[in-house]
Design a protein around this motif. Structure first.
Motif, PDB file in Angstrom:
ATOM      1  N   LEU A  72      21.451  44.637 -33.081  1.00  0.00           N
ATOM      2  CA  LEU A  72      20.492  45.500 -33.753  1.00  0.00           C
ATOM      3  C   LEU A  72      21.156  46.201 -34.931  1.00  0.00           C
ATOM      4  O   LEU A  72      22.371  46.390 -34.949  1.00  0.00           O
ATOM      5  N   PRO A  73      20.379  46.591 -35.933  1.00  0.00           N
ATOM      6  CA  PRO A  73      20.953  47.311 -37.078  1.00  0.00           C
ATOM      7  C   PRO A  73      21.440  48.692 -36.673  1.00  0.00           C
ATOM      8  O   PRO A  73      21.208  49.160 -35.557  1.00  0.00           O
ATOM      9  N   ASP A  74      22.090  49.374 -37.611  1.00  0.00           N
ATOM     10  CA  ASP A  74      22.674  50.677 -37.314  1.00  0.00           C
ATOM     11  C   ASP A  74      21.703  51.835 -37.505  1.00  0.00           C
ATOM     12  O   ASP A  74      21.937  52.923 -36.997  1.00  0.00           O
ATOM     13  N   GLN A  75      20.635  51.638 -38.260  1.00  0.00           N
ATOM     14  CA  GLN A  75      19.739  52.745 -38.570  1.00  0.00           C
ATOM     15  C   GLN A  75      18.899  53.118 -37.344  1.00  0.00           C
ATOM     16  O   GLN A  75      18.141  52.286 -36.841  1.00  0.00           O
ATOM     17  N   PRO A  76      18.990  54.356 -36.866  1.00  0.00           N
ATOM     18  CA  PRO A  76      18.253  54.759 -35.660  1.00  0.00           C
ATOM     19  C   PRO A  76      16.746  54.543 -35.750  1.00  0.00           C
ATOM     20  O   PRO A  76      16.120  54.088 -34.791  1.00  0.00           O
ATOM     21  N   GLN A  77      16.144  54.873 -36.904  1.00  0.00           N
ATOM     22  CA  GLN A  77      14.697  54.694 -37.025  1.00  0.00           C
ATOM     23  C   GLN A  77      14.315  53.229 -36.886  1.00  0.00           C
ATOM     24  O   GLN A  77      13.339  52.890 -36.203  1.00  0.00           O
ATOM     25  N   VAL A  78      15.090  52.341 -37.521  1.00  0.00           N
ATOM     26  CA  VAL A  78      14.813  50.907 -37.432  1.00  0.00           C
ATOM     27  C   VAL A  78      14.981  50.425 -35.998  1.00  0.00           C
ATOM     28  O   VAL A  78      14.168  49.650 -35.485  1.00  0.00           O
ATOM     29  N   VAL A  79      16.027  50.886 -35.334  1.00  0.00           N
ATOM     30  CA  VAL A  79      16.243  50.528 -33.926  1.00  0.00           C
ATOM     31  C   VAL A  79      15.040  50.938 -33.085  1.00  0.00           C
ATOM     32  O   VAL A  79      14.545  50.176 -32.247  1.00  0.00           O
ATOM     33  N   SER A  80      14.552  52.149 -33.307  1.00  0.00           N
ATOM     34  CA  SER A  80      13.454  52.659 -32.482  1.00  0.00           C
ATOM     35  C   SER A  80      12.209  51.791 -32.615  1.00  0.00           C
ATOM     36  O   SER A  80      11.510  51.550 -31.627  1.00  0.00           O
ATOM     37  N   TYR A  81      11.935  51.309 -33.824  1.00  0.00           N
ATOM     38  CA  TYR A  81      10.740  50.494 -34.015  1.00  0.00           C
ATOM     39  C   TYR A  81      10.950  49.050 -33.595  1.00  0.00           C
ATOM     40  O   TYR A  81      10.025  48.404 -33.087  1.00  0.00           O
ATOM     41  N   LEU A  82      12.144  48.517 -33.779  1.00  0.00           N
ATOM     42  CA  LEU A  82      12.414  47.152 -33.313  1.00  0.00           C
ATOM     43  C   LEU A  82      12.264  47.050 -31.804  1.00  0.00           C
ATOM     44  O   LEU A  82      11.668  46.098 -31.284  1.00  0.00           O
ATOM     45  N   VAL A  83      12.785  48.029 -31.095  1.00  0.00           N
ATOM     46  CA  VAL A  83      12.678  48.018 -29.638  1.00  0.00           C
ATOM     47  C   VAL A  83      11.217  48.224 -29.216  1.00  0.00           C
ATOM     48  O   VAL A  83      10.728  47.554 -28.302  1.00  0.00           O
ATOM     49  N   ALA A  84      10.503  49.112 -29.904  1.00  0.00           N
ATOM     50  CA  ALA A  84       9.089  49.325 -29.589  1.00  0.00           C
ATOM     51  C   ALA A  84       8.289  48.038 -29.747  1.00  0.00           C
ATOM     52  O   ALA A  84       7.339  47.790 -29.002  1.00  0.00           O
ATOM     53  N   ALA A  85       8.681  47.193 -30.717  1.00  0.00           N
ATOM     54  CA  ALA A  85       7.966  45.945 -30.961  1.00  0.00           C
ATOM     55  C   ALA A  85       8.380  44.842 -29.997  1.00  0.00           C
ATOM     56  O   ALA A  85       7.571  43.968 -29.671  1.00  0.00           O
ATOM     57  N   ALA A  86       9.638  44.861 -29.541  1.00  0.00           N
ATOM     58  CA  ALA A  86      10.181  43.714 -28.812  1.00  0.00           C
ATOM     59  C   ALA A  86      10.040  43.793 -27.298  1.00  0.00           C
ATOM     60  O   ALA A  86      10.014  42.765 -26.626  1.00  0.00           O
ATOM     61  N   VAL A  87       9.964  44.989 -26.744  1.00  0.00           N
ATOM     62  CA  VAL A  87       9.846  45.119 -25.292  1.00  0.00           C
ATOM     63  C   VAL A  87       8.436  44.703 -24.861  1.00  0.00           C
ATOM     64  O   VAL A  87       7.452  44.976 -25.546  1.00  0.00           O
ATOM     65  N   VAL A  88       8.350  44.009 -23.737  1.00  0.00           N
ATOM     66  CA  VAL A  88       7.050  43.574 -23.224  1.00  0.00           C
ATOM     67  C   VAL A  88       6.321  44.774 -22.630  1.00  0.00           C
ATOM     68  O   VAL A  88       6.718  45.306 -21.590  1.00  0.00           O
ATOM     69  N   LEU A  89       5.254  45.201 -23.323  1.00  0.00           N
ATOM     70  CA  LEU A  89       4.508  46.388 -22.920  1.00  0.00           C
ATOM     71  C   LEU A  89       3.015  46.134 -23.078  1.00  0.00           C
ATOM     72  O   LEU A  89       2.604  45.279 -23.856  1.00  0.00           O
ATOM     73  N   ASP A  90       2.223  46.928 -22.361  1.00  0.00           N
ATOM     74  CA  ASP A  90       0.786  46.872 -22.625  1.00  0.00           C
ATOM     75  C   ASP A  90       0.480  47.766 -23.826  1.00  0.00           C
ATOM     76  O   ASP A  90       1.340  48.518 -24.311  1.00  0.00           O
ATOM     77  N   ILE A  91      -0.741  47.670 -24.330  1.00  0.00           N
ATOM     78  CA  ILE A  91      -1.092  48.379 -25.561  1.00  0.00           C
ATOM     79  C   ILE A  91      -0.911  49.898 -25.433  1.00  0.00           C
ATOM     80  O   ILE A  91      -0.327  50.524 -26.328  1.00  0.00           O
ATOM     81  N   PRO A  92      -1.382  50.548 -24.362  1.00  0.00           N
ATOM     82  CA  PRO A  92      -1.222  52.010 -24.302  1.00  0.00           C
ATOM     83  C   PRO A  92       0.237  52.462 -24.378  1.00  0.00           C
ATOM     84  O   PRO A  92       0.544  53.463 -25.031  1.00  0.00           O
TER      85      PRO A  92
END
Length: 219
Positions: free
Chosen positions: A151-171
């Motif tokens: 993952l990249p070093d930028q915390p904000q980018v990390v936070s959104y990449l993980v939010a997009a990549a983890v298997v989650l339901d919409i809520p």
């Protein structure tokens, strides 16, 4: 003062930085794409993606059928077809808060009154939080049997990449999008990844797919 923004309600959550391919075939969204393509040179070709709380259409429920926060999608590639359909490649850019629908817009697609939401680091050592999320995300991917990528070093980018990549339901994914700050989102992801890794270990069952393997959305 609120900004008027054309909306594209979808059964998915777009986050900043995520590439979102779309196949546009409904007449009203063809008109939306045409309107964006006809904007003056240099104008922002963007619309708002906002997740549906239920069903496929906003219908008579109006804004109540939509989540209160969405993300702008910027056009990057447009492939037109002779029958009027489009294939789009868009990228999530900026979060916005939806206040209501413009009932007098006069367009077949929905237009919303929105305020754009600035990104803030929040309190605490955001770099340390991002490092913990990166470590837990690597463990999560290993348990899934998926290749672990750096993952990249930028915390904000990390936070959104993980939010997009983890298997989650919409809520749950929507909840990550709505976190007020990067540090709040990273803290939520630390707990979420701990839970998901524990569940995978306990039940030894894998989610059907991860986001990276999903096909593009259709309207």
């Amino acid at each position: 003062m609120a900004t008027r923004l054309p909306l594209f309600p979808l059964s998915t959550v777009l986050v900043p930085g995520l590439v979102l391919p779309l196949h546009v075939f409904e007449p009203r969204y063809r008109i939306l794409v045409q309107a964006l393509l006809e904007l003056p040179e240099g104008a922002e070709q963007r619309f708002g993606v906002v997740a549906l709380r239920s069903g496929r259409e906003v219908g008579t429920d109006g804004v109540r059928a939509l989540y209160a926060m969405g993300c702008t999608a910027e056009l990057r590639e447009v492939t037109p077809y002779e029958d009027g359909r489009y294939d789009l490649v868009t990228v999530g850019e900026t979060r916005f808060r939806l206040h209501g629908l413009d009932e007098e817009a006069g367009t077949p697609y929905h237009t919303g009154f929105v305020d754009f939401v600035p990104e803030q680091d929040g309190d605490g050592d955001v770099g340390a939080l991002a490092a913990r999320v990166t470590e837990r995300f690597a463990d999560y991917r290993e348990r899934l049997g998926v290749e672990v990528t750096e993952l990249p070093d930028q915390p904000q980018v990390v936070s959104y990449l993980v939010a997009a990549a983890v298997v989650l339901d919409i809520p749950e994914r929507q909840g990550l999008l709505e976190q007020p700050t990067t540090s709040d989102r990273l803290r939520a992801e630390i707990e979420l990844l701990r839970r998901e890794s524990a569940l995978i270990g306990a039940f030894r069952s894998l989610p059907a797919v991860d986001l990276a393997r999903e096909s593009g959305s259709v309207n």
